[in-house]
Design a protein around this motif. Structure first.
Motif, PDB file in Angstrom:
ATOM      1  N   GLU A 126      41.217  76.337  47.922  1.00 27.87           N
ATOM      2  CA  GLU A 126      40.870  77.745  47.741  1.00 27.87           C
ATOM      3  C   GLU A 126      39.590  77.990  48.537  1.00 27.87           C
ATOM      4  N   TYR A 127      39.744  78.560  49.708  1.00 27.23           N
ATOM      5  CA  TYR A 127      38.581  78.836  50.550  1.00 27.23           C
ATOM      6  C   TYR A 127      38.000  80.202  50.165  1.00 27.23           C
ATOM      7  N   ILE A 128      36.695  80.237  49.902  1.00 26.86           N
ATOM      8  CA  ILE A 128      36.013  81.471  49.536  1.00 26.86           C
ATOM      9  C   ILE A 128      34.957  81.762  50.598  1.00 26.86           C
ATOM     10  N   GLU A 129      35.157  82.845  51.327  1.00 25.34           N
ATOM     11  CA  GLU A 129      34.218  83.234  52.384  1.00 25.34           C
ATOM     12  C   GLU A 129      33.043  83.963  51.739  1.00 25.34           C
ATOM     13  N   SER A 130      31.962  83.229  51.510  1.00 26.16           N
ATOM     14  CA  SER A 130      30.833  83.800  50.771  1.00 26.16           C
ATOM     15  C   SER A 130      29.644  82.854  50.838  1.00 26.16           C
ATOM     16  N   LEU A 131      28.471  83.407  50.592  1.00 23.14           N
ATOM     17  CA  LEU A 131      27.331  82.570  50.246  1.00 23.14           C
ATOM     18  C   LEU A 131      27.659  81.867  48.935  1.00 23.14           C
ATOM     19  N   ALA A 132      27.097  80.685  48.744  1.00 21.08           N
ATOM     20  CA  ALA A 132      27.524  79.856  47.618  1.00 21.08           C
ATOM     21  C   ALA A 132      26.966  80.297  46.269  1.00 21.08           C
ATOM     22  N   LEU A 133      25.710  80.711  46.221  1.00 19.91           N
ATOM     23  CA  LEU A 133      25.090  80.987  44.915  1.00 19.91           C
ATOM     24  C   LEU A 133      25.837  82.048  44.109  1.00 19.91           C
ATOM     25  N   PRO A 134      26.260  83.182  44.717  1.00 16.28           N
ATOM     26  CA  PRO A 134      27.006  84.155  43.921  1.00 16.28           C
ATOM     27  C   PRO A 134      28.315  83.588  43.360  1.00 16.28           C
ATOM     28  N   VAL A 135      28.981  82.735  44.122  1.00 16.57           N
ATOM     29  CA  VAL A 135      30.235  82.142  43.654  1.00 16.57           C
ATOM     30  C   VAL A 135      29.974  81.175  42.504  1.00 16.57           C
ATOM     31  N   LEU A 136      28.956  80.339  42.646  1.00 13.98           N
ATOM     32  CA  LEU A 136      28.627  79.400  41.582  1.00 13.98           C
ATOM     33  C   LEU A 136      28.219  80.130  40.312  1.00 13.98           C
ATOM     34  N   ASP A 137      27.433  81.194  40.466  1.00 10.42           N
ATOM     35  CA  ASP A 137      27.019  81.971  39.300  1.00 10.42           C
ATOM     36  C   ASP A 137      28.227  82.618  38.621  1.00 10.42           C
ATOM     37  N   LYS A 138      29.169  83.104  39.418  1.00 12.71           N
ATOM     38  CA  LYS A 138      30.368  83.717  38.849  1.00 12.71           C
ATOM     39  C   LYS A 138      31.194  82.688  38.073  1.00 12.71           C
TER      40      LYS A 138
END
Length: 238
Positions: A126-138
């Motif tokens: 599952e590739y997520i095109e994003s900065l990492a911190l917002p994804v980890l926080d989510k």
């Protein structure tokens, strides 16, 4: 062996690996066992303007061993680039395993995509095109995600390593592993600051701060391994 006698036996501790020794390791142990699609992706990455950022294949070999020892099935990757470590992980987890891969640079990821497809492992990613911190926080907003990942690999912006760590240590299960790449920053962590070129100084300080903080983290068992550009392996114990 005490510190003094250790220095007498190893008089050049800041020399991590000579070119000859690294060549021997790669040609004897790493390249003969490297999957063909990984080799093809590694060679293709050399044509990228920032090809030097690709994961070191000897680090990859160690990662593959860790994944197998853990029987890892659910992993997370912060920093993908062209996907060498991503493809390696996908090849070493079960068919129904899953990788959450986070990186804002889709163009580089797409350079490695044909090799991932050729290896028939795209369904694991599952590739997520994003900065990492917002994804980890989510991910952490849902308590059901805490302690569910078997393995995490970080090869991203060094100034955020501690921020990533505080999130990943909650996402990885007890007994799971978080591995951080480039923690020796070209060996500059062992040099006085004035001996380091100015462009490398800021991230050298980041590496020093990260290594110091990790060494004091009672939630972990750690090993800082002088392989590639330095790999810090953290096993969560509580």
């Amino acid at each position: 062996m005490d510190d003094k006698s250790m220095l007498e036996v190893y008089p050049n501790p800041i020399i991590l690996q000579s070119e000859g020794l690294l060549k021997y390791i790669l040609e004897t142990s790493v390249y003969p066992r490297e999957a063909e699609t990984l080799k093809e992706l590694r060679n293709a990455t050399t044509k990228h303007p920032l090809g030097f950022m690709g994961a070191s294949p000897d680090v990859g070999q160690l990662m593959a061993l860790l994944l197998k020892l853990l029987n890892a099935k659910k992993t997370i990757e912060v920093g993908v680039f062209t996907g060498y470590s991503l493809l390696l992980t996908a090849l070493n987890i079960p068919r129904d395993g899953k990788i959450t891969a986070i990186d804002p640079d889709r163009k580089s990821y797409e350079m490695g995509l044909p090799f991932i497809k050729k290896a028939s492992v795209l369904h694991k990613i599952e590739y997520i095109e994003s900065l990492a911190l917002p994804v980890l926080d989510k991910l952490l907003q849902d308590p059901a995600n805490e302690g569910t990942f078997d393995f995490a690999f970080v090869d991203a912006d060094k100034n955020n390593y501690l921020n990533y760590h505080e999130r990943l240590i909650k996402l990885v299960k007890i007994g799971g592993i978080v591995a951080y790449d480039n923690t020796l920053w070209g060996g500059t962590v062992a040099l006085p600051e004035m001996a380091v070129s100015k462009p490398k100084r800021d991230w050298r300080r980041c590496a020093l701060d990260f290594n110091k903080a990790i060494s004091k983290d009672s939630r972990l068992e750690i090993a800082l391994v002088s392989i590639g550009d330095g790999l810090t392996i953290c096993r969560r114990v509580c």
